[in-house]
Design an enzyme around this catalytic site. Structure first.
Site, mmCIF file in Angstrom:
data_model
loop_
_atom_site.group_PDB
_atom_site.id
_atom_site.type_symbol
_atom_site.label_atom_id
_atom_site.label_comp_id
_atom_site.label_asym_id
_atom_site.label_seq_id
_atom_site.Cartn_x
_atom_site.Cartn_y
_atom_site.Cartn_z
ATOM 1 N N LYS A 180 0.899 -1.108 0.066
ATOM 2 C CA LYS A 180 0.205 0.124 0.014
ATOM 3 C C LYS A 180 0.933 1.386 -0.146
ATOM 4 O O LYS A 180 1.624 1.560 1.116
ATOM 5 C CB LYS A 180 -0.786 -0.065 1.249
ATOM 6 C CG LYS A 180 -2.233 0.784 1.320
ATOM 7 C CD LYS A 180 -2.126 2.154 0.726
ATOM 8 C CE LYS A 180 -1.951 3.132 1.921
ATOM 9 N NZ LYS A 180 -1.792 4.494 1.261
ATOM 10 N N GLU A 255 9.270 2.398 11.134
ATOM 11 C CA GLU A 255 10.403 3.202 11.067
ATOM 12 C C GLU A 255 9.802 4.704 10.920
ATOM 13 O O GLU A 255 9.129 5.110 9.949
ATOM 14 C CB GLU A 255 11.122 3.068 9.731
ATOM 15 C CG GLU A 255 12.640 3.487 9.668
ATOM 16 C CD GLU A 255 12.684 4.899 9.544
ATOM 17 O OE1 GLU A 255 12.760 5.768 10.505
ATOM 18 O OE2 GLU A 255 12.766 5.404 8.353
ATOM 19 N N CYS A 289 13.833 11.134 6.744
ATOM 20 C CA CYS A 289 13.887 10.558 8.118
ATOM 21 C C CYS A 289 15.101 10.978 8.982
ATOM 22 O O CYS A 289 15.226 11.064 9.959
ATOM 23 C CB CYS A 289 13.587 8.958 8.432
ATOM 24 S SG CYS A 289 12.275 8.649 7.373
ATOM 25 N N GLU A 390 9.572 16.743 14.800
ATOM 26 C CA GLU A 390 10.057 16.645 13.255
ATOM 27 C C GLU A 390 9.242 17.327 12.541
ATOM 28 O O GLU A 390 7.895 17.425 12.342
ATOM 29 C CB GLU A 390 9.722 15.128 12.979
ATOM 30 C CG GLU A 390 10.574 14.707 11.673
ATOM 31 C CD GLU A 390 10.325 13.327 11.016
ATOM 32 O OE1 GLU A 390 9.136 12.520 11.472
ATOM 33 O OE2 GLU A 390 11.110 12.592 10.556
HETATM 34 C C1 UN1 Z 1 14.539 7.913 4.961
HETATM 35 O O1 UN1 Z 1 14.606 9.031 4.901
HETATM 36 O O2 UN1 Z 1 13.490 7.463 5.123
HETATM 37 O O3 UN1 Z 1 20.565 7.382 4.612
HETATM 38 C C2 UN1 Z 1 15.457 6.894 4.370
HETATM 39 C C3 UN1 Z 1 19.651 7.934 3.831
HETATM 40 C C4 UN1 Z 1 18.873 7.597 2.875
HETATM 41 C C5 UN1 Z 1 17.877 6.795 3.415
HETATM 42 C C6 UN1 Z 1 16.840 7.643 3.999
HETATM 43 N N1 UN1 Z 1 19.793 6.500 2.195
HETATM 44 O O4 UN1 Z 1 19.505 9.263 4.520
#
Ligand code: UN1
Length: 505
Positions: A180, A255, A289, A390
């Site tokens: 999804k 995550e 992230c 965030e």
């Molecule tokens: C994400 O932001 O969910 O190391 C992943 C990094 C990338 C992956 C980020 N290779 O920032």
């Protein structure tokens, strides 16, 4: 410039090896966040569409789990090769669909190529253990077994890489999948699935259902025939996912992002640090992230760092990610733009100094998309909301520290624990940081982004629930251990009891 048009702009779900419309016929449209141009029409599916996809995945599982793992891996090798052949086209489409600049979009596809090759190779490993028994004429081993149907719920910021982090290990381990994808990037998810179809993946092993999280996402999470859920997204939704999965004691991988800090000590190479901060704070318009949304600088280098950083941030060129001169593309949508700007207002009202940025960019046609200027706040206190929450945009907060202890305390003083970094030339400080930063990832003399696929990816505290993606760690989520004892003595041998016959030192 439009790369679309090789296919009709109306897309469908993929269930049991067929491209099908959603029940009810409702649709949603996606737009290029740089230009506002319409891109495609996708099914807004209902619970019954999800039921069909889960049923197809459940049926396919009975066959797929018995396909020898090296053969499952061979299909993944073909998938990886196709990703590599299409890298350019996929990157162009990604820039149009979610906005990140083209070299970064190509990096996203490369991450999927790497992950798929890595997991394809696992088809000939998937190691278990053997260990000696305490009894004679008895053999012991553990094997990794698949679990069943995986529900993969993926975000828009890495629309090819993150599905590969979930789906490549899930498949090589012998599970089947219902994907999804985020509503902002359905086209890339569609392309992802097309490649698996082309590589010869049997029908039903990978299915895709488009639609909203509230409708089809929540239904997938609650579905009794889906024992594994892997979700990447916001902390709030992660908590809901956990709650919805709890009554059936599902295995949930989460995550959920971060509030990642770069520590800058007084012995750091400041020019290198500035490069690291720019890349980590403003790459992908801060929508990673792992973005560096805090920079904790030793007071002796704070001013130099601030002025160099602000100077460089002001020179960053905003624009369409397809243009080579563009440094920073748009953010994903209006809601994101509003949220990012609301944090600028929050930062100002909290008493932080707005050093640069802090506004929506509208000049030279940028008003057609969702552009926000790279934003740096100075004089930020560790407890301010802009230093705790965030933002998921091109905003970073400069915080002062007097020494390494204070810097580490500040870095750790947040509800998340994904990525972290320190710039220092002092090996003792570097090792202190490696040990004491409470995060799943620590970089030394590099920014907070740049994870490679063969080490575990994930974080501590509110970033997740202890599971990791990527590397060997992913296999632990997508399999369950089975311990097998084979007694070939021809008599009843009782563990712990008959073992006493042999001398214990
Ligand atoms: C994400 O932001 O969910 O190391 C992943 C990094 C990338 C992956 C980020 N290779 O920032």
């Amino acid at each position: 410039m439009a790369l679309f048009g090789t296919k009709t702009t109306t897309y469908r779900n993929y269930i049991g090896g067929e491209w099908v419309d959603a029940a009810g016929g409702k649709t949603f449209e996606t737009k290029n966040p740089a230009t506002g141009e319409a891109l495609g029409v996708f099914p807004s599916s209902r619970a019954e569409d999800m039921d069909k996809a889960v049923e197809a995945a459940k049926d396919a599982y009975e066959h797929w789990r018995l396909v020898p793992a090296p053969k499952r891996g061979e299909i993944l090798f073909r998938v990886a090769k196709l990703f590599a052949e299409r890298k350019d086209d996929l990157a162009g489409e990604m820039t149009q669909e979610m906005g990140k600049v083209r070299p970064e979009a190509a990096g996203d596809v490369q991450e999927a190529i790497d992950m798929t090759y890595y997991m394809a190779g696992e088809g000939r490993r998937l190691f278990g253990h053997t260990t000696p028994s305490e009894l004679r004429d008895k053999f012991m081993m553990s094997t990794r077994n698949p679990v069943g149907v995986v529900g993969a719920i993926t975000p828009w910021n890495f629309p090819i890489a993150i599905p590969s982090w979930k789906i490549a290990p899930a498949l090589v381990c012998g599970n089947t999948v219902v994907l999804k994808p985020a509503e902002d990037t359905p086209l890339l998810a569609e392309r992802f699935v097309e490649i698996f179809e082309e590589a010869g993946l049997p029908p039903g092993v990978l299915n895709i259902v488009h639609g909203t999280g509230e409708t089809v996402g929540a239904h997938l999470v609650r579905h009794p025939d889906v024992p594994l859920i892997s979700f990447t997204g916001s902390r709030e939704v992660g908590i809901q996912v956990t709650q919805n999965a709890a009554p059936l004691l599902k295995h949930v991988h989460l995550e959920l992002g971060g509030k990642n800090a770069i520590i800058v000590m007084d012995d750091a190479d400041i020019d290198l640090t500035v490069e690291g901060v720019l890349w980590s704070a403003f790459g992908t318009s801060g929508q990673r992230c792992t973005a560096a949304s805090r920079v904790i600088a030793h007071e002796r280098v704070y001013d130099e760092l601030r002025s160099k950083l602000v100077g460089r941030a002001e020179k960053m060129q905003l624009g369409n990610g397809l243009d080579e001169e563009t440094d920073v593309g748009p953010v994903i949508n209006q809601a994101a733009l509003d949220k990012i700007h609301s944090y600028t207002e929050i930062g100002k009202s909290e008493g932080a100094t707005l050093e640069t940025g802090g506004e929506v960019a509208t000049e030279s046609g940028l008003d057609k998309g969702f552009f926000y200027r790279p934003t740096v706040f100075g004089d930020v206190e560790p407890g301010m909301r802009i230093a705790q929450e965030e933002i998921f945009g091109p905003t970073t907060a400069l915080i002062r520290a007097n020494d390494i202890d204070e810097a580490i305390r500040t870095a750790n003083g947040i509800p998340f624990g994904l990525s972290s970094s320190i710039f220092t030339r002092d090996v003792n400080k570097a090792f202190r940081a490696m040990r004491d930063l409470n995060a799943g990832i620590t970089y030394i003399n590099a920014g907070t982004t740049g994870a490679e696929v063969h080490l575990p990816f994930g974080g501590t505290k509110g970033t997740g629930n202890g599971h990791r993606e990527a590397g060997q760690a992913a296999l632990d989520f997508y399999t369950e251990w089975k311990s097998i004892y084979v007694d070939y003595s021809g008599k009843l041998q009782r563990a712990q009891i008959d073992a006493m016959d042999s001398p214990t030192p």
